[in-house]
Scaffold this motif. Structure first.
Motif, PDB file in Angstrom:
ATOM      1  N   GLY A 263       0.795  -1.229   0.000  1.00 49.73           N
ATOM      2  CA  GLY A 263       0.000   0.000   0.000  1.00 49.73           C
ATOM      3  C   GLY A 263       0.820   1.268   0.000  1.00 49.73           C
ATOM      4  N   GLU A 264       2.120   1.173   0.309  1.00 51.79           N
ATOM      5  CA  GLU A 264       2.952   2.383   0.294  1.00 51.79           C
ATOM      6  C   GLU A 264       3.266   2.799  -1.146  1.00 51.79           C
ATOM      7  N   GLN A 265       3.497   4.113  -1.306  1.00 51.96           N
ATOM      8  CA  GLN A 265       3.744   4.690  -2.621  1.00 51.96           C
ATOM      9  C   GLN A 265       5.084   5.402  -2.673  1.00 51.96           C
ATOM     10  N   VAL A 266       5.629   5.463  -3.859  1.00 45.66           N
ATOM     11  CA  VAL A 266       6.735   6.372  -4.172  1.00 45.66           C
ATOM     12  C   VAL A 266       6.259   7.261  -5.322  1.00 45.66           C
ATOM     13  N   LYS A 267       6.416   8.564  -5.138  1.00 41.38           N
ATOM     14  CA  LYS A 267       6.040   9.517  -6.177  1.00 41.38           C
ATOM     15  C   LYS A 267       7.286  10.172  -6.763  1.00 41.38           C
ATOM     16  N   LEU A 268       7.237  10.409  -8.056  1.00 38.21           N
ATOM     17  CA  LEU A 268       8.302  11.128  -8.745  1.00 38.21           C
ATOM     18  C   LEU A 268       7.723  12.361  -9.419  1.00 38.21           C
ATOM     19  N   ARG A 269       8.481  13.446  -9.375  1.00 35.57           N
ATOM     20  CA  ARG A 269       8.216  14.618 -10.212  1.00 35.57           C
ATOM     21  C   ARG A 269       9.376  14.733 -11.188  1.00 35.57           C
ATOM     22  N   VAL A 270       9.047  14.934 -12.460  1.00 34.74           N
ATOM     23  CA  VAL A 270      10.086  14.974 -13.492  1.00 34.74           C
ATOM     24  C   VAL A 270       9.964  16.266 -14.289  1.00 34.74           C
ATOM     25  N   GLY A 271      11.063  16.985 -14.379  1.00 33.29           N
ATOM     26  CA  GLY A 271      11.133  18.154 -15.254  1.00 33.29           C
ATOM     27  C   GLY A 271      12.044  17.861 -16.424  1.00 33.29           C
ATOM     28  N   THR A 272      11.689  18.376 -17.611  1.00 36.53           N
ATOM     29  CA  THR A 272      12.518  18.161 -18.794  1.00 36.53           C
ATOM     30  C   THR A 272      12.823  19.491 -19.471  1.00 36.53           C
ATOM     31  N   SER A 273      13.873  19.488 -20.278  1.00 33.72           N
ATOM     32  CA  SER A 273      14.295  20.693 -20.990  1.00 33.72           C
ATOM     33  C   SER A 273      15.224  20.298 -22.116  1.00 33.72           C
ATOM     34  N   PHE A 274      15.346  21.157 -23.118  1.00 34.22           N
ATOM     35  CA  PHE A 274      16.368  21.007 -24.150  1.00 34.22           C
ATOM     36  C   PHE A 274      17.514  21.994 -23.939  1.00 34.22           C
ATOM     37  N   SER A 275      17.508  22.692 -22.804  1.00 36.53           N
ATOM     38  CA  SER A 275      18.503  23.737 -22.552  1.00 36.53           C
ATOM     39  C   SER A 275      19.563  23.328 -21.542  1.00 36.53           C
ATOM     40  N   SER A 276      19.150  22.778 -20.393  1.00 32.55           N
ATOM     41  CA  SER A 276      20.103  22.431 -19.342  1.00 32.55           C
ATOM     42  C   SER A 276      19.382  21.695 -18.226  1.00 32.55           C
ATOM     43  N   ILE A 277      20.154  21.105 -17.337  1.00 32.55           N
ATOM     44  CA  ILE A 277      19.578  20.474 -16.149  1.00 32.55           C
ATOM     45  C   ILE A 277      18.920  21.531 -15.269  1.00 32.55           C
ATOM     46  N   ALA A 278      19.574  22.669 -15.125  1.00 27.44           N
ATOM     47  CA  ALA A 278      18.999  23.743 -14.301  1.00 27.44           C
ATOM     48  C   ALA A 278      17.662  24.198 -14.872  1.00 27.44           C
ATOM     49  N   ALA A 279      17.569  24.259 -16.203  1.00 26.11           N
ATOM     50  CA  ALA A 279      16.312  24.665 -16.834  1.00 26.11           C
ATOM     51  C   ALA A 279      15.238  23.616 -16.623  1.00 26.11           C
ATOM     52  N   ALA A 280      15.609  22.343 -16.648  1.00 23.57           N
ATOM     53  CA  ALA A 280      14.638  21.281 -16.385  1.00 23.57           C
ATOM     54  C   ALA A 280      14.077  21.415 -14.977  1.00 23.57           C
ATOM     55  N   ARG A 281      14.940  21.762 -14.031  1.00 25.33           N
ATOM     56  CA  ARG A 281      14.485  21.958 -12.644  1.00 25.33           C
ATOM     57  C   ARG A 281      13.538  23.155 -12.555  1.00 25.33           C
ATOM     58  N   LYS A 282      13.879  24.244 -13.248  1.00 24.85           N
ATOM     59  CA  LYS A 282      13.008  25.427 -13.234  1.00 24.85           C
ATOM     60  C   LYS A 282      11.665  25.136 -13.899  1.00 24.85           C
ATOM     61  N   ASN A 283      11.686  24.362 -14.981  1.00 26.83           N
ATOM     62  CA  ASN A 283      10.432  23.989 -15.637  1.00 26.83           C
ATOM     63  C   ASN A 283       9.548  23.181 -14.695  1.00 26.83           C
ATOM     64  N   LEU A 284      10.177  22.291 -13.947  1.00 33.87           N
ATOM     65  CA  LEU A 284       9.427  21.503 -12.974  1.00 33.87           C
ATOM     66  C   LEU A 284       8.832  22.390 -11.896  1.00 33.87           C
ATOM     67  N   GLU A 285       9.636  23.316 -11.383  1.00 34.50           N
ATOM     68  CA  GLU A 285       9.141  24.233 -10.349  1.00 34.50           C
ATOM     69  C   GLU A 285       7.992  25.091 -10.870  1.00 34.50           C
ATOM     70  N   ALA A 286       8.065  25.477 -12.139  1.00 35.05           N
ATOM     71  CA  ALA A 286       7.023  26.330 -12.712  1.00 35.05           C
ATOM     72  C   ALA A 286       5.721  25.579 -12.931  1.00 35.05           C
ATOM     73  N   GLU A 287       5.821  24.292 -13.277  1.00 33.95           N
ATOM     74  CA  GLU A 287       4.624  23.541 -13.659  1.00 33.95           C
ATOM     75  C   GLU A 287       4.075  22.652 -12.555  1.00 33.95           C
TER      76      GLU A 287
END
Length: 761
Positions: A263-287
């Motif tokens: 019954g326990e869960q693991v959740k993932l949030r995934v951000g993607t980008s074609f610019s950089s890892i930092a941009a993928a993180r910002k996209n995730l934070e924005a969405e």
């Protein structure tokens, strides 16, 4: 009690009906097109990958950066989609950049695979059997009960981000494998246990012109986990490493592990980008700033509902509604959003250089040989602001790469397929009033493609029209020019026909801009189709530089001068001048006979784009009722609601867009002209949202349930006798009524004055 019951039935269902009428997602079946085609024409004409629609059960939002799909194939190889219905084993859940329905490549993708029990890091070992009876696929959501590992996997997604959650159906160890899917032994992964993150990238590479060269950007990802993990490491195939990062190894990946109760869960949030890892993180934070899976799914569903309800249909069979909204869903996968939430994107045809938008969005993955025919015209009708961004993106590409691209994918020149249909698309949009961009710059780029040939290195890189020098010299591409610097070599007749259409498209823009000399010259070039029409055959034929014709001719065989078809099929590719084609054949009756022949012989092939306009060409003759007959037959025979329900490669939604338009009774044989040819709609009522405050209504009146032939049309209550309607009239947001009967009406729209236009009319 009976009185109260009647009140409930009369009052409350009104509210429920209003709510249910907005729930169009129930009709979308993302598994359609994931199996080999079972349609009539596909079984006769298709070969190899042509039997595959190559769609995937994509989860995301319309025109998003990254779609998410279950994965049954681990490669990014050309023509291999991430998921096939026939496959029996699942190897993960992929954040993909696969062009829906294509025979191209995935690129910059990443896969997450949940496994229980002991750690396994080789795909052959961890891939798990699964059952279609245990999967739920929707546009906003995918769920799979993976019995082999005793867990349930769910995913949902937005434009640049997603959420995945894994629920344990029994107590066990859970490992999550994260794999950049590089076939080039490239890429990078890194685990940051303190931040509960896995980050990485998968470099993109080109195919077609520039095959194997770096595309100049990577698919970057940031994966955040909602709970601490007790084990971690990296791997390359079967080799498990204790390091927290790894790069440029074969079949590389990272893993994290948990000990979980039932019954326990693991959740993932995934951000993607074609610019950089930092941009993928910002996209995730924005969405996705929070951890609510249901909230993300709700937002994805709302995005799809808003998009799908731009065309609302009523009446007709429930199966037809399912096929219709599934087709509309497939029509809204591409082009692909390429910029980050803050407007950053990789410069076109550059190596790891970034640019910044000042407004709008930047898009790529234009399957242009396919989509200019119906998919993009459909969007011009229902999402003109989005189309404006598409045109602006084309102009940016031309400015950054110095040439307008022919078939821009993976943010690179490709030189793929034939023609120069970016020009046709821009012309179509411009002439429909979609003009919020630098029109003169657009014209300069289109004109350069039509008149100039780049230097050799640029040409080899995919810039410029293939075989333009020959085309300009002879007014057709002769058989001696084998067009070697192209993925599609030869195909001289098809190139001539398609360049003639593109020249016409540019001529129309030149005329609108007051460029009289260009317009006159391009109008003449638009008639170049005449030079490859062999009067002795009554069909198109290969021609040599001395004017002689190809001798080993067969009208119904695939010959080297034709692209993915036969001479008979390609003869009808003169969308700019069907009246002129009729004159070459001897008149409209001869055109009608030629059309009869292709259908009677069973030579119409719906599974590829060059013939998509053919069923509508009877509207240029005295027998538009035959268009109604043939289109209805295709709608019934070449589309269904099962996994094999598309008749060939969906090609970024073109095959699906054909269905959408034909089912509502409209088709743009010549998108540049702004004319939609009329046929019998499938539905009793169609409401098309053409602007924020305007809708076009198409109402069908049938004499019986079997009625499928037009005997009268009214536009705003007045008799309408033309077999076409103009885009400008659709934009007025008024009412078109179509009256159907059981037998053909051989008088409706039969006169020449009521037929669509052409250069020779």
């Amino acid at each position: 009690m009976r009185f109260i019951y009647i009140l409930c039935c009369c009052m409350f269902p009104v509210t429920l009906l209003a709510q249910d009428s907005n729930k169009l997602l129930q009709y979308v079946q993302p598994l359609v097109g994931t199996a080999n085609s079972t349609t009539t024409a596909a079984l006769k004409h298709g070969e190899g990958t042509e039997h595959l629609a190559n769609t995937i059960p994509a989860v995301g939002v319309p025109f998003g950066m990254t779609q998410w799909t279950p994965q049954t194939r681990t490669t990014e190889e050309k023509c291999v989609a991430p998921y096939y219905y026939k496959d029996q084993k699942l190897s993960g859940f992929r954040g993909t950049h696969w062009i829906s329905g294509s025979c191209t490549q995935d690129y910059g993708s990443v896969t997450v695979m949940p496994i229980t029990g002991k750690l396994r890091t080789k795909a052959a070992d961890f891939a798990a059997p699964f059952s279609h009876g245990q999967e739920t696929a929707a546009s906003d959501y995918y769920r799979l009960n993976l019995e082999h590992y005793g867990l349930t996997a769910e995913l949902t997604a937005l434009a640049r981000s997603s959420m995945l959650q894994f629920t344990m159906n029994t107590a066990d160890s859970l490992f999550l494998l994260v794999m950049p899917n590089s076939d080039e032994q490239k890429g990078f992964v890194q685990i940051d246990q303190a931040r509960k993150e896995i980050v990485g990238y998968n470099p993109a590479f080109r195919i077609y012109q520039g095959w194997g060269e770096p595309a100049g950007f990577s698919g970057y990802f940031v994966i955040q986990v909602d709970r601490d993990f007790s084990r971690k490491g990296t791997f390359s195939g079967n080799e498990v490493l204790q390091s927290d990062s790894l790069s440029n190894r074969e079949n590389l990946g990272a893993f994290i592990g948990f000990n979980l109760k039932k019954g326990e869960q693991v959740k993932l949030r995934v951000g993607t980008s074609f610019s950089s890892i930092a941009a993928a993180r910002k996209n995730l934070e924005a969405e996705i700033p929070a951890w609510s899976f249901e909230q993300v799914r709700s937002r994805s569903a709302q995005a799809w509902q808003k998009a799908l309800q731009r065309i609302q249909v009523k009446g007709g069979a429930e199966k037809d509604k399912s096929i219709f909204y599934t087709a509309l869903y497939h029509s809204m996968q591409h082009p692909r959003l390429f910029n980050d939430a803050d407007g950053t994107y990789p410069k076109f045809a550059h190596q790891y250089e970034l640019a910044q938008l000042t407004g709008g969005n930047y898009y790529d993955d234009f399957s242009m040989w396919d989509t200019y025919r119906a998919q993009l015209p459909l969007l011009e009708m229902i999402q003109p602001d989005l189309v404006n961004d598409f045109v602006s993106s084309f102009i940016l590409k031309g400015q950054q790469g110095k040439w307008l691209p022919i078939f821009p994918c993976w943010n690179s020149y490709t030189g793929a397929m034939i023609g120069d249909h970016g020009t046709a698309f821009i012309a179509s949009a411009y002439l429909k009033g979609i003009r919020d961009y630098d029109v003169e710059q657009a014209y300069a780029l289109m004109r350069q493609n039509a008149f100039d040939t780049p230097g050799w290195e640029e040409y080899v890189d995919g810039k410029g029209r293939r075989a333009l020098a020959s085309y300009l010299k002879y007014n057709y591409v002769p058989m001696e020019d084998s067009v070697q610097e192209a993925f599609h070599k030869k195909e001289q007749v098809s190139r001539t026909l398609e360049y003639a259409f593109d020249d016409y498209a540019l001529a129309m823009v030149a005329e609108a801009l007051g460029k009289e000399q260009d317009s006159k010259q391009l109008r003449q070039r638009a008639l170049n189709y005449r030079h490859v029409f062999d009067r002795s055959k009554g069909l198109m034929n290969g021609r040599y530089a001395d004017g002689s014709w190809y001798a080993s001719y067969h009208a119904d065989k695939k010959l080297p001068f034709i692209t993915e078809g036969t001479p008979r099929q390609y003869t009808f590719y003169v969308p700019q001048d069907i009246p002129g084609l009729a004159k070459l054949m001897g008149g409209t009756k001869q055109l009608e006979n030629a059309l009869d022949s292709i259908f009677m012989k069973g030579e119409y092939w719906h599974g590829n784009e060059p013939g998509h306009q053919i069923p509508f060409l009877y509207n240029y003759t005295a027998s538009p009722w035959k268009t109604q007959r043939e289109v209805k037959k295709i709608l019934v025979e070449e589309y269904t609601d099962g996994p094999g329900g598309l008749s060939g490669n969906d090609d970024a939604g073109q095959m699906s867009a054909w269905y959408v338009l034909a089912a509502i009774g409209l088709y743009p044989v010549d998108p540049v002209s702004g004319e939609y040819l009329l046929t019998s709609p499938l539905f009793e009522q169609v409401t098309i949202q053409v602007a924020a405050d305007k809708s076009m209504e198409i109402v069908t009146h049938k004499k019986s349930s079997q009625s499928s032939y037009i005997h009268a049309v009214k536009y705003n209550g007045k008799a309408y006798n033309n077999s076409f309607i103009k885009h400008a009239d659709l934009l007025k947001g008024e009412k078109l009524e179509i009256y159907l009967q059981d037998e053909p009406d051989k008088k409706w729209a039969a006169k020449a004055v009521n037929r669509p236009s052409g250069l020779s009319k």
